[in-house]
Write an enzyme that holds these catalytic residues in place. Sequence first.
Site, short mmCIF file in Angstrom:
data_model
loop_
_atom_site.label_atom_id
_atom_site.label_comp_id
_atom_site.label_asym_id
_atom_site.label_seq_id
_atom_site.Cartn_x
_atom_site.Cartn_y
_atom_site.Cartn_z
N CYS A 32 0.85 -1.20 0.00
CA CYS A 32 0.00 0.00 0.00
C CYS A 32 0.88 1.25 0.00
O CYS A 32 1.55 1.54 1.00
CB CYS A 32 -0.91 -0.05 1.23
SG CYS A 32 -1.69 1.49 1.67
N CYS A 35 0.26 3.81 2.73
CA CYS A 35 0.71 3.25 4.02
C CYS A 35 2.20 3.48 4.21
O CYS A 35 2.66 3.80 5.31
CB CYS A 35 0.44 1.75 4.08
SG CYS A 35 -1.30 1.30 3.99
#
Length: 107
Positions: A32, A35
């Site tokens: 991600c 993230c």
Amino acid sequence: MVVHIENLNAFSAALKNAGDKLVVVDFTATWCGPCQKIGPIFETLSKSEDYQNVVFLKVDVDDAADVSSHCDIKCMPTFHFYKNGQKIDEFSGANEQTLKQKINDHK
């Protein structure tokens, strides 16, 4: 310091051991992009003098699928905020200002 949570038992124990301290949980994934952007910021906040009484947990949704399922995580990054074992707030997205604001609101 950020504690990496490996499974639901460890998650439950971390919430219990925190007592009445604020617990901030970062639900993340290695694949991600957002993230990976917010991760180092989360790490820096965990080391801040201002947040010595806040517990920072990180849950990789792939490594600890039981935790992400239990917490009904739909997207990453998602941040959950707990006090006394109860979820008191949450938000999704790699927004540093929102993260800081919510920590300050609840600590």
